[in-house]
Design a protein around this motif. Structure first.
Motif, short mmCIF file in Angstrom:
data_model
loop_
_atom_site.label_atom_id
_atom_site.label_comp_id
_atom_site.label_asym_id
_atom_site.label_seq_id
_atom_site.Cartn_x
_atom_site.Cartn_y
_atom_site.Cartn_z
N ASP A 113 -1.56 -3.35 -11.63
CA ASP A 113 -1.61 -3.15 -10.19
C ASP A 113 -0.80 -4.22 -9.45
O ASP A 113 -0.20 -3.95 -8.40
CB ASP A 113 -3.06 -3.16 -9.70
CG ASP A 113 -3.81 -1.90 -10.10
OD1 ASP A 113 -3.16 -0.94 -10.54
OD2 ASP A 113 -5.05 -1.89 -9.99
N TYR A 114 -0.78 -5.44 -10.00
CA TYR A 114 0.03 -6.51 -9.40
C TYR A 114 1.51 -6.17 -9.48
O TYR A 114 2.26 -6.34 -8.51
CB TYR A 114 -0.27 -7.82 -10.12
CG TYR A 114 0.52 -9.01 -9.60
CD1 TYR A 114 0.23 -9.57 -8.36
CD2 TYR A 114 1.53 -9.59 -10.37
CE1 TYR A 114 0.94 -10.67 -7.89
CE2 TYR A 114 2.23 -10.68 -9.91
CZ TYR A 114 1.94 -11.21 -8.68
OH TYR A 114 2.65 -12.30 -8.22
N GLU A 115 1.94 -5.65 -10.64
CA GLU A 115 3.34 -5.25 -10.79
C GLU A 115 3.67 -4.08 -9.86
O GLU A 115 4.74 -4.06 -9.23
CB GLU A 115 3.63 -4.86 -12.24
CG GLU A 115 3.50 -6.00 -13.25
CD GLU A 115 4.60 -7.03 -13.13
OE1 GLU A 115 5.57 -6.82 -12.36
OE2 GLU A 115 4.50 -8.08 -13.80
N PHE A 116 2.76 -3.12 -9.76
CA PHE A 116 2.98 -1.98 -8.87
C PHE A 116 3.16 -2.46 -7.43
O PHE A 116 4.04 -1.97 -6.70
CB PHE A 116 1.81 -1.01 -8.92
CG PHE A 116 1.57 -0.36 -10.26
CD1 PHE A 116 2.52 -0.42 -11.27
CD2 PHE A 116 0.38 0.30 -10.51
CE1 PHE A 116 2.30 0.18 -12.50
CE2 PHE A 116 0.16 0.91 -11.75
CZ PHE A 116 1.11 0.85 -12.74
N GLY A 121 7.32 -0.31 -1.40
CA GLY A 121 6.90 1.07 -1.18
C GLY A 121 6.04 1.64 -2.28
O GLY A 121 5.71 2.82 -2.25
N ALA A 122 5.66 0.82 -3.29
CA ALA A 122 4.84 1.31 -4.39
C ALA A 122 3.38 0.96 -4.15
O ALA A 122 2.89 -0.05 -4.61
CB ALA A 122 5.31 0.72 -5.72
N ALA A 123 2.69 1.81 -3.38
CA ALA A 123 1.30 1.54 -3.05
C ALA A 123 0.34 2.09 -4.11
O ALA A 123 -0.86 1.98 -3.98
CB ALA A 123 0.96 2.13 -1.70
N ASP A 128 -5.29 5.53 -9.41
CA ASP A 128 -4.73 6.72 -8.77
C ASP A 128 -4.01 7.61 -9.77
O ASP A 128 -3.84 8.81 -9.54
CB ASP A 128 -3.74 6.33 -7.67
CG ASP A 128 -4.37 5.50 -6.57
OD1 ASP A 128 -5.58 5.71 -6.31
OD2 ASP A 128 -3.68 4.66 -5.98
N LEU A 129 -3.60 7.02 -10.87
CA LEU A 129 -2.79 7.74 -11.85
C LEU A 129 -3.59 8.34 -12.98
O LEU A 129 -3.22 9.37 -13.55
CB LEU A 129 -1.74 6.78 -12.44
CG LEU A 129 -0.73 6.18 -11.47
CD1 LEU A 129 -0.01 5.01 -12.13
CD2 LEU A 129 0.27 7.24 -11.05
#
Length: 244
Positions: A113-116, A121-123, A128-129
């Motif tokens: 999640d930190y990398e995302f 724009g990568a919320a 979620d996936l």
């Protein structure tokens, strides 16, 4: 985050990561640590398909010495490796819609999640996936009050991990896949690979039942020396990264 599994998902991805740091207080990702290796294997209908995702990543910071001692990955090795943003879409495509299985999942998911979040724009977040399943939480329910690191679980389930001298994301994902299958069904993917379909030899006619009047099995108990040696070994294992 899910802490158990009914293993009903048709597609399962078993994942492990290696990172630049290992400080557990508050989570290393909060200190700017990064993922440097991702390893993931695919299971469909309780069989390892052979399809996997594996990549080494170049972080924007140095790797802590204590982390190198665990996984053996150095800054020099990662110099020519891609940045996470270069593999982001491919990685998301691999895990999207699957049941994501990891040992101590909050650790790996926190880093993911930190990398995302670092990408503009990568919320998106891991939850979620895909559905996230934590095998450490599962193990604590199955074996309450006992050590439940990956090495110990391999020993309990009779899984050979003798080739595991250093932590590696892909190797650990493969080992965890066998552990997960044993935890959720009692058989590993290798045992399921034999042809039980289309008249294969693993059909119902090949089942051999044990006679009800059989003699009881002889029980062999460990000696005092063997018990002591086992306890000493467990102390060493408990001091490893997997000593949860």
């Amino acid at each position: 985050m899910n802490t158990s599994s009914n293993s009903e998902y048709n597609r399962i991805v078993v994942l492990d990561t290696e990172t630049t740091g290992m400080n557990r207080e508050g989570g290393p990702h909060y200190e700017g640590h990064r993922i440097i290796e991702i390893g993931a294997v695919e299971i469909i209908n309780r069989k390892l398909t052979g399809k996997h995702f594996h990549v080494y990543l170049k972080p924007d910071r140095t790797i802590q010495e204590e982390a190198i001692e665990i996984h053996g990955i150095t800054d020099e090795f990662l110099v020519d490796k891609p940045l996470y943003k270069e593999v982001h879409e491919e990685f998301l495509e691999f895990i999207r819609g699957a049941e994501l299985v990891a040992h101590n999942a909050p650790f790996d998911v926190g880093f993911m999640d930190y990398e995302f979040a670092k990408l503009s724009g990568a919320a998106v977040k891991t939850d979620d996936l895909c559905k996230v399943t934590d095998t450490l939480a599962m193990a604590k329910k199955i074996f309450p009050g006992k050590r439940n690191n990956l090495d110990v679980l391999c020993e309990r389930y009779g899984i050979d991990n003798s080739h595991r001298t250093l932590h590696g994301a892909l190797l650990d994902a493969e080992i965890l896949a066998d552990v997960f299958l044993m935890m959720t069904g009692g058989q590993t993917s290798m045992q399921f690979n034999a042809g039980a379909q289309d008249g294969g030899e693993m059909g119902a006619n090949s089942i051999k039942r044990v006679a009800s009047d059989r003699k009881p099995l002889k029980v062999l108990y460990a000696s005092a020396d063997e018990v002591q040696a086992h306890e000493e070994r467990m102390k060493l294992v408990d001091n490893s990264l997997w000593g949860q």
